[in-house]
Write a protein that holds these residues in place. Structure first.
Motif, mmCIF file in Angstrom:
data_model
loop_
_atom_site.group_PDB
_atom_site.id
_atom_site.type_symbol
_atom_site.label_atom_id
_atom_site.label_comp_id
_atom_site.label_asym_id
_atom_site.label_seq_id
_atom_site.Cartn_x
_atom_site.Cartn_y
_atom_site.Cartn_z
ATOM 1 N N TYR A 94 0.958 -0.584 -0.450
ATOM 2 C CA TYR A 94 0.134 -0.037 0.092
ATOM 3 C C TYR A 94 0.751 1.510 -0.450
ATOM 4 C CZ TYR A 94 -4.083 -3.150 0.854
ATOM 5 O OH TYR A 94 -5.286 -3.868 1.168
ATOM 6 N N LEU A 95 2.259 0.941 -0.114
ATOM 7 C CA LEU A 95 3.166 2.267 -0.310
ATOM 8 C C LEU A 95 3.504 3.070 -1.937
ATOM 9 C CD1 LEU A 95 5.557 1.366 2.921
ATOM 10 C CD2 LEU A 95 4.004 3.525 2.736
ATOM 11 N N GLY A 96 4.081 4.054 -2.159
ATOM 12 C CA GLY A 96 4.087 4.120 -3.534
ATOM 13 C C GLY A 96 4.985 3.652 -3.569
ATOM 14 N N TYR A 97 5.948 2.973 -3.299
ATOM 15 C CA TYR A 97 7.127 3.002 -3.337
ATOM 16 C C TYR A 97 7.711 0.442 -2.805
ATOM 17 C CZ TYR A 97 7.725 4.623 0.519
ATOM 18 O OH TYR A 97 7.161 5.254 2.144
ATOM 19 N N HIS A 112 -9.423 8.893 -5.434
ATOM 20 C CA HIS A 112 -8.400 9.720 -5.289
ATOM 21 C C HIS A 112 -6.992 9.500 -6.085
ATOM 22 C CE1 HIS A 112 -5.301 11.604 -1.877
ATOM 23 N NE2 HIS A 112 -6.571 12.833 -2.537
ATOM 24 N N MET A 113 -6.051 8.648 -6.167
ATOM 25 C CA MET A 113 -4.963 8.658 -6.650
ATOM 26 C C MET A 113 -4.685 7.067 -7.583
ATOM 27 S SD MET A 113 -2.664 8.874 -3.573
ATOM 28 C CE MET A 113 -2.348 10.797 -2.254
ATOM 29 N N ILE A 114 -3.605 7.813 -8.096
ATOM 30 C CA ILE A 114 -3.342 6.227 -9.058
ATOM 31 C C ILE A 114 -1.718 6.021 -8.435
ATOM 32 C CG2 ILE A 114 -2.076 4.926 -11.183
ATOM 33 C CD1 ILE A 114 -4.245 7.369 -13.017
ATOM 34 N N VAL A 115 -1.965 4.111 -7.839
ATOM 35 C CA VAL A 115 -0.886 4.110 -7.272
ATOM 36 C C VAL A 115 -0.222 2.917 -8.035
ATOM 37 C CG1 VAL A 115 0.311 3.585 -4.930
ATOM 38 C CG2 VAL A 115 -1.408 5.050 -5.262
ATOM 39 N N LYS A 116 0.525 3.056 -7.778
ATOM 40 C CA LYS A 116 1.796 1.606 -9.008
ATOM 41 C C LYS A 116 0.543 1.418 -9.943
ATOM 42 C CE LYS A 116 4.815 0.098 -4.888
ATOM 43 N NZ LYS A 116 4.293 -0.364 -3.851
ATOM 44 N N GLY A 117 -0.107 2.188 -10.668
ATOM 45 C CA GLY A 117 -0.942 1.994 -11.401
ATOM 46 C C GLY A 117 -2.364 1.615 -11.136
ATOM 47 N N HIS A 118 -2.789 1.688 -9.749
ATOM 48 C CA HIS A 118 -4.265 0.324 -9.533
ATOM 49 C C HIS A 118 -4.691 2.033 -8.619
ATOM 50 C CE1 HIS A 118 -3.532 -3.201 -9.919
ATOM 51 N NE2 HIS A 118 -2.127 -2.382 -9.416
ATOM 52 N N ASN A 119 -5.601 1.588 -9.425
ATOM 53 C CA ASN A 119 -6.852 3.047 -8.511
ATOM 54 C C ASN A 119 -7.037 3.195 -6.735
ATOM 55 O OD1 ASN A 119 -9.055 4.703 -8.534
ATOM 56 N ND2 ASN A 119 -10.105 3.201 -7.306
#
Length: 237
Positions: free
Chosen positions: A54-57, A173-180
């Motif tokens: 669940y982190l962006g990296y 709200h965001m796109i993180v690692k290509g996922h909603n």
């Protein structure tokens, strides 16, 4: 009825958290530094790639890559990263940060939380979260935020246990690692803090634990007396 909200009297812009260190009975938060912490943290994190879900990296392909990431983030002013050291073991085995710091409005967020398996569900982990919240309100912040992927049930449970009130979910709200990512929002405000501070102190007290370090009273029960709106996705109790 006041149409524009109550007047805020006596507010003084609080300090920025850069460079601070925080220490309690079980945990110490140290400004994150690659040379001091990256090796220990990489070893602690490398046993479970799901820590990064669940982190962006992350996860990182090797110790050198993680060292470079820490080096790139250690001097940033937002987020301000800390290494969490378990004082019983001496290990640096967790990371957390202050972020989205808006001192002019008295708002600060806790996030980028990554706890190695050895730190999870320990008094040190809980105390680390307490020390950060305690510092924020003592410094004069009015609002302390927690946000997470709405699908991250462990994070939602942690927010509830720590006394955060649920405020709603921001869809797409965001796109993180290509996922909603839909984002669940939580907060503690300064008027709630005295009750939560008392709850944390009671839970962390040595008398709350048996000789086997088993808690006598749960933190969720204690914070529930002061917590605001509950998260509807979580079971009561």
């Amino acid at each position: 009825m006041n149409r524009i909200g109550p007047r805020v009297n006596g507010f003084v812009v609080p300090p920025h958290p850069a460079g601070i260190a925080l220490e309690g009975r079980w945990a110490r938060l140290e400004p994150l530094e690659a040379e001091a912490h990256a090796g220990d943290l990489y070893r602690a994190f490398s046993s479970d790639d799901s820590l990064w879900d669940y982190l962006g990296y992350g996860p990182f392909p090797g110790a050198a890559a993680y060292h470079r990431w820490v080096k790139d983030h250690e001097a940033r002013l937002d987020p301000v990263f800390f290494a969490i050291r378990d004082l019983e073991t001496g290990h640096a085995c967790g990371v957390a940060s202050f972020l989205r710091i808006d001192a002019a409005q008295g708002v600060i967020e806790v996030g980028h939380i990554c706890l190695a398996p050895e730190l999870q569900k320990t008094r040190a982990a809980t105390e680390a979260m307490y020390l950060m919240m305690q510092w924020a309100f003592a410094a004069g912040y009015r609002r302390y935020e927690w946000k997470c992927n709405a699908l991250n049930q462990p994070s939602r449970r942690a927010a509830r246990r720590l006394g955060f009130a649920y405020e709603g979910t921001f869809r797409q709200h965001m796109i993180v690692k290509g996922h909603n990512r839909d984002t669940a929002w939580f907060s503690v405000i300064d008027s709630e803090w005295p009750g939560l501070d008392e709850a944390f102190r009671a839970w962390l007290a040595p008398a709350n634990f048996s000789d086997g370090a088993r808690q006598r009273e749960s933190l969720s029960d204690l914070t529930g007396l002061a917590r605001g709106a509950d998260d509807p996705t979580l079971a009561r109790g």
